[in-house]
Design an enzyme around this catalytic site. Structure first.
Site, PDB file in Angstrom:
ATOM      1  CE  LYS A  94      -3.862   2.217   0.193  1.00  0.00           C
ATOM      2  NZ  LYS A  94      -3.225   2.835  -0.990  1.00  0.00           N
ATOM      3  CD  GLN A 115       3.422   4.751   2.014  1.00  0.00           C
ATOM      4  OE1 GLN A 115       4.000   5.384   1.336  1.00  0.00           O
ATOM      5  NE2 GLN A 115       2.222   5.015   2.762  1.00  0.00           N
ATOM      6  CE  LYS A 118       4.281   7.668   5.392  1.00  0.00           C
ATOM      7  NZ  LYS A 118       3.831   8.479   4.213  1.00  0.00           N
ATOM      8  CE  LYS A 130       4.475   7.229  -2.045  1.00  0.00           C
ATOM      9  NZ  LYS A 130       3.992   7.770  -0.839  1.00  0.00           N
ATOM     10  CG  ASP A 170       3.448  11.117  -3.023  1.00  0.00           C
ATOM     11  OD1 ASP A 170       3.176  10.436  -1.532  1.00  0.00           O
ATOM     12  OD2 ASP A 170       4.472  11.600  -3.184  1.00  0.00           O
ATOM     13  CB  THR A 214      -2.221  13.727   4.202  1.00  0.00           C
ATOM     14  OG1 THR A 214      -2.633  12.662   3.391  1.00  0.00           O
ATOM     15  CG2 THR A 214      -0.641  13.444   4.656  1.00  0.00           C
ATOM     16  CB  SER A 381      -5.546   4.984   2.069  1.00  0.00           C
ATOM     17  OG  SER A 381      -5.315   5.768   0.879  1.00  0.00           O
TER      18      SER A 381
HETATM   19  N1  GLU Z   1       1.190   8.977  -0.735  1.00  0.00           N
HETATM   20  C1  GLU Z   1       0.422   8.989   0.604  1.00  0.00           C
HETATM   21  C2  GLU Z   1       1.640   8.814   1.694  1.00  0.00           C
HETATM   22  O1  GLU Z   1       2.831   9.127   1.573  1.00  0.00           O
HETATM   23  C3  GLU Z   1      -0.568   8.133   0.828  1.00  0.00           C
HETATM   24  C4  GLU Z   1      -0.496   6.973   0.487  1.00  0.00           C
HETATM   25  C5  GLU Z   1      -1.836   5.722   0.388  1.00  0.00           C
HETATM   26  O2  GLU Z   1      -2.899   6.396   0.651  1.00  0.00           O
HETATM   27  O3  GLU Z   1      -1.830   4.661  -0.146  1.00  0.00           O
HETATM   28  O4  GLU Z   1       1.521   8.060   2.731  1.00  0.00           O
END
Ligand code: GLU
Length: 449
Positions: A94, A115, A118, A130, A170, A214, A381
């Site tokens: 994800k 990610q 996170k 990503k 993103d 975010t 998400s």
């Molecule tokens: N691009 C966002 C991040 O840096 C969201 C990623 C998502 O929702 O999958 O976490």
């Protein structure tokens, strides 16, 4: 400037440098995590024995592909597409897609690596990945963006799936791009598989609050850091770099919580408006008309535009970098602290250089690193995926409450983990260790895969 690593960790880091030459942002992201893990390996010898760190540093799969497309004049263009499927110990890969000319493998790998931790911190069942392209959406027509997105997904679709890999937006990828990609995925696969992409439109599987998530989440996180210091946003002067999705909803939540945001920016310069930013105008300029932030001056003669300016020179009590990686260096960080900044919450991914991070930690200000502070986007998400899985849609209030609870939980876990490992108040240590341990435990449980 960097912390000393013990011999085991230094060997691992040198190996990452050797195996991934030239990918400086990836090296930076790995180094920051590894620097925190010494005490974890002492408590958990099984992680060392099972080579968990070495395995986490090697993506499970990396996909690089050609993206050919035609502009409105019929000219042919070739871009490069990426998807790095980094770690699926906690769930399907994800993470967002970034369309920006600076994109190369090293950027996607740093983002994918961040990610993993996170997503782990969110407590939701999502792995880390990503993707993106060096395509520049700036100045392109809607049709050109559509043709690019269709070409991009025509290659990538075979690697995606609601249980396999779930991209989102993103930098350079928002609702419009997700729409074009979802349409092409649906057409190729002949499946209405809502959970394969997040950040969808509200009438076709999207979630309320995803757009705001975010920025709202990062502000909730800073609010928790302030509360832990018996403080609040009330009356605080704030600066927020950027003027995209993250910046806009950061400013909105700061204003709702009683702070005053006086500056934001784009790649051309900085807008400074001492009496507080006019957010409705910024939304119209950026979200609807896709214009430059400089045009703010047409409507507010008392504001200032500082061409090619540095937003961190503007005194503030709370700074929320929400533009891009490495936008605050050591010098900027020193200036912020000197000018009275007491809290930094990162809406962007890795916006502070290692030298800058050290300045914030040494000054003992409240510093919320991106992988904790900006986790609200991906967490929402995951809430969108939940709604898709049960063909439901929740109200704004309910979804926002869930987001706030998730951010409160992330703050608590980072705070407590930092204390447990002898670094009270250090959210970098707290986030890296807490995020890592969950992934590591899952990897040990699942055997050598
Ligand atoms: N691009 C966002 C991040 O840096 C969201 C990623 C998502 O929702 O999958 O976490």
């Amino acid at each position: 400037m960097a912390e000393q690593l013990n011999e085991t960790l230094e060997t691992m880091y040198q190996d990452v440098l050797k195996r991934n030459p030239g990918e400086v942002e990836f090296h930076q992201a790995v180094r920051e995590v590894i620097e925190c893990l010494g005490p974890v390996l002492v408590k958990h010898p099984e992680f060392k024995e099972r080579k968990i760190i070495e395995r986490i540093c090697e993506p499970e799969r990396q996909i690089i592909f050609r993206v050919p497309w035609q502009d409105d004049k019929g000219h042919v263009h070739i871009n490069r597409g990426f998807r790095v499927e980094f770690n699926s110990a906690l769930g399907p890969y994800k993470g967002g897609l970034r369309f920006h000319p600076s994109v190369y493998l090293g950027i996607i790998k740093f983002l994918g690596f961040e990610q993993i931790f996170k997503n782990s911190l969110t407590g939701m069942p999502i792995g880390g990945g990503k993707g993106g392209s060096d395509f520049d959406p700036k100045g392109k027509s809607d049709d050109e963006v559509m043709r690019f997105c269709q070409s991009f997904i025509t290659e990538l679709y075979r690697h995606l799936g609601e249980h396999t890999d779930v991209p989102a937006g993103d930098i350079g990828v928002g609702g419009r791009e997700i729409g074009y990609m979802f349409g092409q995925y649906k057409r190729i696969t002949n499946r209405y598989e809502a959970g394969v992409l997040t950040g969808k439109g509200l009438h076709w599987g999207g979630s309320l609050v995803r757009t705001e998530a975010t920025g709202y989440g990062a502000t909730f996180f800073v609010n928790e850091m302030l509360k832990a210091r018996k403080d609040s946003f009330a009356g605080k002067v704030c600066t927020v770099s950027g003027s995209g999705n993250v910046a806009i909803y950061t400013i909105e939540k700061i204003h709702q919580l009683g702070g005053k945001c006086v500056a934001c920016s784009d790649s051309n310069g900085v807008i400074y408006h001492e009496k507080g930013l006019d957010l409705e105008l910024i939304k119209r300029l950026k979200e609807v008309e896709r214009r430059r932030i400089e045009d703010y001056l047409t409507y507010h003669k008392d504001a200032k535009f500082i061409k090619a300016g540095n937003i961190w020179e503007i005194p503030c009590q709370v700074a929320m970098p929400s533009a891009t990686q490495n936008e605050i260096n050591g010098k900027d960080a020193k200036l912020l602290v000197k000018n009275g900044c007491i809290a930094v919450g990162e809406g962007a991914n890795m916006p502070t250089t290692p030298e800058g991070v050290k300045v914030f930690l040494d000054a003992k200000i409240a510093y919320g690193p991106g992988k904790a502070a900006n986790a609200g986007g991906v967490a929402t998400s995951a809430l969108e995926m939940q709604q898709n899985a049960c063909r439901d849609s929740w109200t704004f209030e309910y979804t926002e409450r869930k987001l706030e609870d998730i951010m409160i939980g992330i703050h608590k876990n980072c705070f407590e983990t930092a204390e447990e490992y002898g670094c009270p108040g250090n959210y970098v240590v707290g986030a890296n260790i807490h995020g890592f341990i969950k992934v590591a435990n899952a990897m040990v449980a699942m055997g050598l895969v």
